[in-house]
Every structure is written in C-alpha cells, then in structure tokens.
Design an enzyme around this catalytic site. Structure first.
Site, PDB file in Angstrom:
ATOM      1  N   ARG A   7       0.849  -1.274   0.093  1.00 16.32           N
ATOM      2  CA  ARG A   7       0.067   0.050  -0.135  1.00 16.32           C
ATOM      3  C   ARG A   7       0.726   1.404  -0.190  1.00 16.32           C
ATOM      4  O   ARG A   7       1.793   1.428   0.724  1.00 16.32           O
ATOM      5  CB  ARG A   7      -0.974  -0.087   1.307  1.00 16.32           C
ATOM      6  CG  ARG A   7      -1.675   1.535   1.539  1.00 16.32           C
ATOM      7  CD  ARG A   7      -2.871   1.356   2.305  1.00 16.32           C
ATOM      8  NE  ARG A   7      -2.333   1.020   3.656  1.00 16.32           N
ATOM      9  CZ  ARG A   7      -3.118   0.790   4.724  1.00 16.32           C
ATOM     10  NH1 ARG A   7      -4.298   1.062   4.360  1.00 16.32           N
ATOM     11  NH2 ARG A   7      -2.666   0.601   5.595  1.00 16.32           N
ATOM     12  N   ARG A  27       2.773   4.141   5.022  1.00 13.91           N
ATOM     13  CA  ARG A  27       2.295   4.426   6.223  1.00 13.91           C
ATOM     14  C   ARG A  27       3.321   4.032   7.317  1.00 13.91           C
ATOM     15  O   ARG A  27       4.000   2.968   7.209  1.00 13.91           O
ATOM     16  CB  ARG A  27       1.012   4.168   6.673  1.00 13.91           C
ATOM     17  CG  ARG A  27      -0.122   4.985   6.769  1.00 13.91           C
ATOM     18  CD  ARG A  27      -1.531   4.549   6.617  1.00 13.91           C
ATOM     19  NE  ARG A  27      -1.855   3.457   7.758  1.00 13.91           N
ATOM     20  CZ  ARG A  27      -3.075   2.972   8.123  1.00 13.91           C
ATOM     21  NH1 ARG A  27      -3.834   3.422   7.143  1.00 13.91           N
ATOM     22  NH2 ARG A  27      -3.190   2.437   8.890  1.00 13.91           N
ATOM     23  N   ARG A  68      -1.340  -5.221  14.867  1.00 14.54           N
ATOM     24  CA  ARG A  68      -2.655  -4.407  14.870  1.00 14.54           C
ATOM     25  C   ARG A  68      -3.798  -5.869  14.250  1.00 14.54           C
ATOM     26  O   ARG A  68      -4.843  -5.813  14.854  1.00 14.54           O
ATOM     27  CB  ARG A  68      -2.684  -3.902  13.407  1.00 14.54           C
ATOM     28  CG  ARG A  68      -2.101  -2.386  13.281  1.00 14.54           C
ATOM     29  CD  ARG A  68      -1.650  -1.941  12.187  1.00 14.54           C
ATOM     30  NE  ARG A  68      -2.384  -1.517  11.018  1.00 14.54           N
ATOM     31  CZ  ARG A  68      -1.967  -1.240   9.698  1.00 14.54           C
ATOM     32  NH1 ARG A  68      -0.694  -1.276   9.781  1.00 14.54           N
ATOM     33  NH2 ARG A  68      -2.854  -0.981   8.890  1.00 14.54           N
TER      34      ARG A  68
END
Ligand code: AP5
Ligand code: MG
Length: 217
Positions: free
Chosen positions: A128, A161, A172
């Site tokens: 990403r 990120r 996470r």
C-alpha cells in the site's frame, strides 16, 4: 437514514470502499485512523498521545477515541447520515456509541464487515501507498496510480504509512482478533450486521455494498 459502521481487519479495504460509498451516498467519511494521522501531523495534544501507539500498531485508549468521535458526530454534516470507518473497535467503544446515538438522534443503522484472509491482508498492507494530503490509497501492484508515486486525485507524493511494516501489522492484527472481532456478535444480536467477502474484486464489492445501502436508505 444511513448511519453506517465499516469494519474489518487492517488492510481489508475499509478506506477504499469508504471513498466510493461517501461519493455515492453523500455521507461524511469519519475515519478515526485518518483523524489521528491528521492530529499527529498537526502536533495536537491528541496527536502527541497517539503517535507512538499508532506507530507500533496498538489501539489508542477508548476515552481518547470516544471523545474524538463524539465531537465529530455532533457536527451538522452528520445530520443526514455518516460513515464510520474503523470505529468502534472495542466493546466499550460500541457501548459508548450506543449511548451517544439516541442522545443526538444518530443511531447506528447498519454494520458492514469486510472479510479477507490473512495472507491477502499482508500482501495488501505491504504494497500500500497512501496520499498524505487527501488520504487516497493505492497499491504498487493491484491499484497503481497513473503516474508512479503520485496521487491521481491531488498530485501529492505518495508515502508508506509508519504502521505498514511487518511488526506493527502483526500487532494490529492481534488487536483486531482480540478487541474488534467480538463486535461481530455484538452487532449480530442487534440485527445490524452484514458481512461481505472482500475477495470478490473492488468493483464487485462496491456493487454489492451499494445494493444493500440502496435497500436501506
Ligand atoms: P486505521 O487507519 O483505521 O487502520 P486499519 O484498521 O489498520 O486499516 P487500514 O487503514 O490499514 O486498512 P483499510 O481496511 O482501510 O484498507 P485500504 O482500503 O487502505 O487505524 C490506524 C491506527 O489508528 C490503528 O492501528 C490504531 O492505532 C488507531 N485507531 C484507529 N481507530 C481506532 C479506534 N477506533 N480505537 C483505537 N485506536 C484506533 O486497503 C489496503 C490496501 O489494499 C490498499 O493498498 C488498497 O489499494 C488495497 N485494496 C483495497 N481493496 C482491495 C480489493 N478489493 N482488492 C485488492 N486490493 C485492495
Ligand atoms: Mg483505512
């Protein structure tokens, strides 16, 4: 009224689907992750509290998160519906929202959960790239921008990120299983829960979600 919660594990495609839902149904997109990243960029007190927690993949304390959402949902643009992306993420957050909703006439109507297997989540997160300016999300293999490294929507330079690394991703994911997954039963009991297969392709998924929202708007 469409008062929607969008949930799913990290990298499931919440932000991606949220973008098309809010465009089609003219709803404000309330992503607690985006709000925290903005607070971090601006160096606000909430941002300072959240910075390290988010970088390592942990959850920001419920009281901080709930206060932020409470303030946001009270704004005028939520009067005709809203899309919550990534909130609630714990049972206490869901309970706080259930208390707040009726108080402000903005009770949750639908919960949309995106189901994606773990191997795919890893591939999505590691590839990403995001736009730090407008929040748009891309992927180096399956959702390339027109010009490499540049946001199609606003022309800013794409970044990775801070929490999109193998170590933070595992934290996470574990937090998702232990704290967020219990919300599935919580919302099933309320009759609001709808699960979608997040592997059917972006456009197909968009169509399926749109159909549910059209029926319920
Ligand atoms: P947040 O920003 O919400 O992160 P997250 O839940 O980990 O989810 P992501 O944003 O990583 O993934 P996504 O599902 O939006 O996927 P995307 O569409 O980008 O939260 C970050 C942190 O903030 C948390 O870890 C926590 O610390 C804190 N926080 C936030 N809310 C909180 C709360 N309520 N309580 C406490 N703390 C909180 O897609 C991922 C990739 O896949 C992209 O590259 C995309 O292009 C690609 N992709 C998307 N859809 C498809 C598809 N259908 N097929 C193939 N590829 C796809
Ligand atoms: Mg997101």
């Amino acid at each position: 009224m469409l008062n929607i919660i969008l949930m799913g594990p990290p990298g499931a495609g919440k932000g991606t689907q949220a973008t098309s839902i809010v465009d089609s149904f003219h709803l404000p997109h309330i992503s607690t992750g985006d709000m925290f990243r903005e607070a971090i960029a601006q160096g606000t007190p909430v941002g300072l509290k959240a910075k390290e927690i988010i970088a390592r993949g942990d959850l920001v304390p419920d009281e901080v998160t709930c206060a932020l959402v409470k303030e946001r949902l009270a704004k005028e643009d939520c009067a005709n519906g809203y899309l919550l992306d990534g909130f609630p993420r714990t049972i206490p957050q869901a309970e706080a929202l259930d208390k707040l909703g009726p108080e402000i006439g903005r009770e949750v109507s639908l919960v949309i959960d995106l189901s994606v297997p773990e191997e795919e989540l890893v591939a999505r997160i590691s590839g990403r790239r995001v736009c730090p300016k407008c929040g748009a999300s891309y992927h180096i293999k399956n959702m390339k921008p027109q010009v490499e490294g540049i946001c199609d929507r606003c022309g800013a330079e794409l970044i990775q990120r801070k929490d999109d690394n193998a170590e933070s991703f595992q934290v996470r994911l574990q937090n998702y299983y232990s704290s967020t997954q219990p919300l599935v039963d919580y919302y099933k009991k309320q009759g609001k829960y709808h699960c979608f297969d997040g592997m059917v392709g972006r456009a197909n998924l968009e169509k399926q979600i749109n159909a549910l929202l059209e029926e319920n708007k």
